[in-house]
Write a protein that holds these residues in place. Structure first.
Motif, PDB file in Angstrom:
ATOM      1  N   UNK A  51      19.110 100.504  79.474  1.00  0.00           N
ATOM      2  CA  UNK A  51      18.845  99.645  78.314  1.00  0.00           C
ATOM      3  C   UNK A  51      17.941 100.370  77.325  1.00  0.00           C
ATOM      4  N   UNK A  52      16.956 101.109  77.851  1.00  0.00           N
ATOM      5  CA  UNK A  52      16.035 101.860  76.994  1.00  0.00           C
ATOM      6  C   UNK A  52      16.713 103.071  76.362  1.00  0.00           C
ATOM      7  N   UNK A  53      17.859 103.455  76.890  1.00  0.00           N
ATOM      8  CA  UNK A  53      18.548 104.672  76.470  1.00  0.00           C
ATOM      9  C   UNK A  53      17.627 105.881  76.616  1.00  0.00           C
ATOM     10  N   UNK A  54      16.899 105.875  77.741  1.00  0.00           N
ATOM     11  CA  UNK A  54      15.929 106.937  78.011  1.00  0.00           C
ATOM     12  C   UNK A  54      15.878 107.183  79.520  1.00  0.00           C
ATOM     13  N   UNK A  55      16.481 108.273  80.002  1.00  0.00           N
ATOM     14  CA  UNK A  55      16.480 108.529  81.445  1.00  0.00           C
ATOM     15  C   UNK A  55      15.095 108.830  82.016  1.00  0.00           C
ATOM     16  N   UNK A  73      14.122  98.234  72.493  1.00  0.00           N
ATOM     17  CA  UNK A  73      14.767  98.025  71.198  1.00  0.00           C
ATOM     18  C   UNK A  73      16.008  97.132  71.298  1.00  0.00           C
ATOM     19  N   UNK A  74      16.870  97.412  72.274  1.00  0.00           N
ATOM     20  CA  UNK A  74      18.130  96.666  72.362  1.00  0.00           C
ATOM     21  C   UNK A  74      17.906  95.240  72.849  1.00  0.00           C
ATOM     22  N   UNK A  75      17.096  95.069  73.878  1.00  0.00           N
ATOM     23  CA  UNK A  75      16.770  93.749  74.397  1.00  0.00           C
ATOM     24  C   UNK A  75      15.623  93.862  75.384  1.00  0.00           C
ATOM     25  N   UNK A  76      14.820  92.806  75.505  1.00  0.00           N
ATOM     26  CA  UNK A  76      13.730  92.840  76.470  1.00  0.00           C
ATOM     27  C   UNK A  76      14.257  92.664  77.900  1.00  0.00           C
ATOM     28  N   UNK A  77      13.565  93.309  78.833  1.00  0.00           N
ATOM     29  CA  UNK A  77      13.910  93.182  80.250  1.00  0.00           C
ATOM     30  C   UNK A  77      12.633  92.851  81.014  1.00  0.00           C
ATOM     31  N   UNK A 102      14.821  84.397  76.907  1.00  0.00           N
ATOM     32  CA  UNK A 102      14.811  85.424  75.857  1.00  0.00           C
ATOM     33  C   UNK A 102      15.085  86.851  76.312  1.00  0.00           C
ATOM     34  N   UNK A 103      15.173  87.099  77.594  1.00  0.00           N
ATOM     35  CA  UNK A 103      15.259  88.474  78.085  1.00  0.00           C
ATOM     36  C   UNK A 103      16.327  88.567  79.163  1.00  0.00           C
ATOM     37  N   UNK A 104      16.549  89.785  79.623  1.00  0.00           N
ATOM     38  CA  UNK A 104      17.296  89.981  80.860  1.00  0.00           C
ATOM     39  C   UNK A 104      16.266  89.923  81.977  1.00  0.00           C
ATOM     40  N   UNK A 105      16.534  89.120  82.986  1.00  0.00           N
ATOM     41  CA  UNK A 105      15.632  89.000  84.133  1.00  0.00           C
ATOM     42  C   UNK A 105      16.279  89.664  85.336  1.00  0.00           C
ATOM     43  N   UNK A 106      15.648  90.720  85.834  1.00  0.00           N
ATOM     44  CA  UNK A 106      16.069  91.377  87.073  1.00  0.00           C
ATOM     45  C   UNK A 106      15.128  90.878  88.160  1.00  0.00           C
ATOM     46  N   UNK A 107      15.652  90.245  89.194  1.00  0.00           N
ATOM     47  CA  UNK A 107      14.795  89.597  90.181  1.00  0.00           C
ATOM     48  C   UNK A 107      15.115  90.096  91.578  1.00  0.00           C
ATOM     49  N   UNK A 108      14.143  90.800  92.157  1.00  0.00           N
ATOM     50  CA  UNK A 108      14.241  91.209  93.559  1.00  0.00           C
ATOM     51  C   UNK A 108      13.671  90.103  94.435  1.00  0.00           C
ATOM     52  N   UNK A 109      14.265  89.887  95.598  1.00  0.00           N
ATOM     53  CA  UNK A 109      13.883  88.860  96.555  1.00  0.00           C
ATOM     54  C   UNK A 109      14.038  87.469  95.931  1.00  0.00           C
ATOM     55  N   UNK A 110      15.228  87.178  95.372  1.00  0.00           N
ATOM     56  CA  UNK A 110      15.433  85.919  94.662  1.00  0.00           C
ATOM     57  C   UNK A 110      15.431  84.676  95.545  1.00  0.00           C
ATOM     58  N   UNK A 111      15.494  84.839  96.855  1.00  0.00           N
ATOM     59  CA  UNK A 111      15.435  83.676  97.738  1.00  0.00           C
ATOM     60  C   UNK A 111      14.124  82.917  97.546  1.00  0.00           C
ATOM     61  N   UNK A 112      13.084  83.596  97.037  1.00  0.00           N
ATOM     62  CA  UNK A 112      11.786  82.956  96.789  1.00  0.00           C
ATOM     63  C   UNK A 112      11.845  81.971  95.615  1.00  0.00           C
ATOM     64  N   UNK A 113      12.884  82.066  94.781  1.00  0.00           N
ATOM     65  CA  UNK A 113      13.011  81.163  93.629  1.00  0.00           C
ATOM     66  C   UNK A 113      13.279  79.721  94.042  1.00  0.00           C
ATOM     67  N   UNK A 114      14.015  79.552  95.116  1.00  0.00           N
ATOM     68  CA  UNK A 114      14.452  78.247  95.597  1.00  0.00           C
ATOM     69  C   UNK A 114      14.991  77.387  94.459  1.00  0.00           C
TER      70      UNK A 114
END
Length: 158
Positions: A51-55, A73-77, A102-114
């Protein structure tokens, strides 16, 4: 409807993450499932760098901060790691609903969200692959928008 993508190594994981980053948009929620060491954080780092276009984008793990926010720049994460949480009420302090809006949400261990798990989301299940460094990614869309995008998604294995 699910889509399965098998990758043979870390480069394949990075390529898949970049392919999904290319179709991401604000309000997307991506839930990362898998045991310790399956590559959830590696996938998220590659996604953010795409997304950042930056490796070389600095992408620290949110294991201790619980969330890292990237105003790109493209979108918040927003990258969440919920491993250390024991109660979904603790998640309210992370302003997760702002990220969902408002953003892309990447969520590790999503079982905690319930009960906070959104209906419109992409669940990614990571399993061991045919080689030591390989992985199998099972993409499981929920919600009409994700179903359409994943249906059209090539997800070429690498």
């Amino acid at each position: 409807m699910t889509k399965t993508v098998t990758v043979s190594n870390q480069t394949g994981t990075e390529a898949l993450a970049a392919q999904l980053a290319a179709i991401a948009k604000p309000g997307d929620v991506i839930l990362m499932h898998g045991t310790l060491g399956m590559g959830k954080s590696a996938f998220c780092r590659a996604f953010i760098r795409a997304v950042a276009d930056n490796p070389h984008e600095e992408v620290p793990s949110p294991t201790f901060t619980l969330v890292q926010i990237y105003e790109l720049d493209r979108l918040p994460v927003w990258h969440f790691d919920l491993y250390r949480l024991s109660d979904p009420e603790e998640i309210d302090e992370l302003d997760i609903e702002d990220a969902f809006a408002d953003a892309v949400s990447l969520i590790e261990w999503p079982d905690r969200l319930e009960y906070l798990t959104p209906e419109n989301r992409l669940d990614i299940h990571i399993e061991p692959g045919p080689t030591a460094d390989g992985r199998v990614f099972v993409l499981e869309p929920s919600g009409e928008d994700w179903v359409k995008r994943i249906d059209q998604f090539a997800g070429d294995p690498v």
